[in-house]
Scaffold this motif. Structure first.
Motif, PDB file in Angstrom:
ATOM      1  N   ASN A   7      -4.001   9.347   9.286  1.00 49.13           N
ATOM      2  CA  ASN A   7      -4.655   9.738   8.278  1.00 49.13           C
ATOM      3  C   ASN A   7      -5.919   8.581   7.908  1.00 49.13           C
ATOM      4  O   ASN A   7      -5.706   7.708   7.665  1.00 49.13           O
ATOM      5  CB  ASN A   7      -3.842  10.163   6.766  1.00 49.13           C
TER       6      ASN A   7
ATOM      7  N   ASN B 234      -5.704   6.640   4.929  1.00 42.17           N
ATOM      8  CA  ASN B 234      -4.853   5.119   4.869  1.00 42.17           C
ATOM      9  C   ASN B 234      -5.441   4.130   5.764  1.00 42.17           C
ATOM     10  O   ASN B 234      -5.264   2.927   5.456  1.00 42.17           O
ATOM     11  CB  ASN B 234      -3.496   5.780   5.966  1.00 42.17           C
TER      12      ASN B 234
ATOM     13  N   LEU C  58       2.777   2.375   2.318  1.00 45.23           N
ATOM     14  CA  LEU C  58       2.784   3.172   3.591  1.00 45.23           C
ATOM     15  C   LEU C  58       4.038   2.828   4.269  1.00 45.23           C
ATOM     16  O   LEU C  58       4.583   1.573   4.106  1.00 45.23           O
ATOM     17  CB  LEU C  58       1.495   2.715   4.462  1.00 45.23           C
TER      18      LEU C  58
ATOM     19  N   ARG D 260      -7.519   2.663   3.067  1.00 48.93           N
ATOM     20  CA  ARG D 260      -6.892   2.002   2.146  1.00 48.93           C
ATOM     21  C   ARG D 260      -6.458   0.491   2.786  1.00 48.93           C
ATOM     22  O   ARG D 260      -6.698  -0.484   1.985  1.00 48.93           O
ATOM     23  CB  ARG D 260      -5.531   2.651   1.854  1.00 48.93           C
ATOM     24  N   VAL D 261      -6.141   0.449   3.972  1.00 48.91           N
ATOM     25  CA  VAL D 261      -5.752  -0.961   4.671  1.00 48.91           C
ATOM     26  C   VAL D 261      -7.013  -1.654   4.803  1.00 48.91           C
ATOM     27  O   VAL D 261      -7.087  -3.006   4.267  1.00 48.91           O
ATOM     28  CB  VAL D 261      -5.041  -0.452   5.971  1.00 48.91           C
TER      29      VAL D 261
ATOM     30  N   LEU E 132       0.870  -1.210   0.156  1.00 44.60           N
ATOM     31  CA  LEU E 132      -0.181  -0.029  -0.028  1.00 44.60           C
ATOM     32  C   LEU E 132       0.876   1.287  -0.049  1.00 44.60           C
ATOM     33  O   LEU E 132       0.289   2.375   0.120  1.00 44.60           O
ATOM     34  CB  LEU E 132      -0.904   0.031   1.313  1.00 44.60           C
TER      35      LEU E 132
ATOM     36  N   THR F  85       3.337   3.714  10.197  1.00 42.19           N
ATOM     37  CA  THR F  85       2.081   4.107   9.938  1.00 42.19           C
ATOM     38  C   THR F  85       0.871   2.827  10.155  1.00 42.19           C
ATOM     39  O   THR F  85      -0.061   3.159  10.651  1.00 42.19           O
ATOM     40  CB  THR F  85       1.631   4.791   8.798  1.00 42.19           C
TER      41      THR F  85
END
Length: 90
Positions: A53, A56, A37, A59-60, A35, A41
């Motif tokens: 954020n 994020n 990242l 997204r995960v 990802l 994070t």
């Protein structure tokens, strides 16, 4: 997987993300790299850090196949009315 019938909290979300990742046998570093990242994070996300954020976090969740369900107060009230009443409510 945590009890997802409990009221929402950052800790519950973090626990669900961690449980899903580990159930999929994915390492932190592999998810972070996929990802784009930082590992740190992802660690913060899995600890429920509120300063991460939100994009994020989403997204995960998307990568792991997790999603939210938004429930309004009205909908929650209607859902409660559809359930059988507790026999020991008094």
């Amino acid at each position: 997987m945590p009890d997802l019938t409990q009221p929402f909290s950052a800790a519950l979300l973090a626990e669900a993300i961690t449980a899903k990742r580990t159930a999929m046998h994915l390492r932190l570093v592999d998810v972070a790299e996929t990802l784009s990242l930082s590992r740190q994070t992802l660690v913060k996300i899995e600890k429920g850090n509120p300063r991460v954020n939100f994009v994020n976090v989403l997204r995960v969740m998307n990568y792991l196949g997790l999603s939210f369900r938004i429930v309004t107060d009205t909908q929650q009230h209607q859902d409660n009315e559809l359930r059988e009443p507790d026999s020991d409510w008094f």
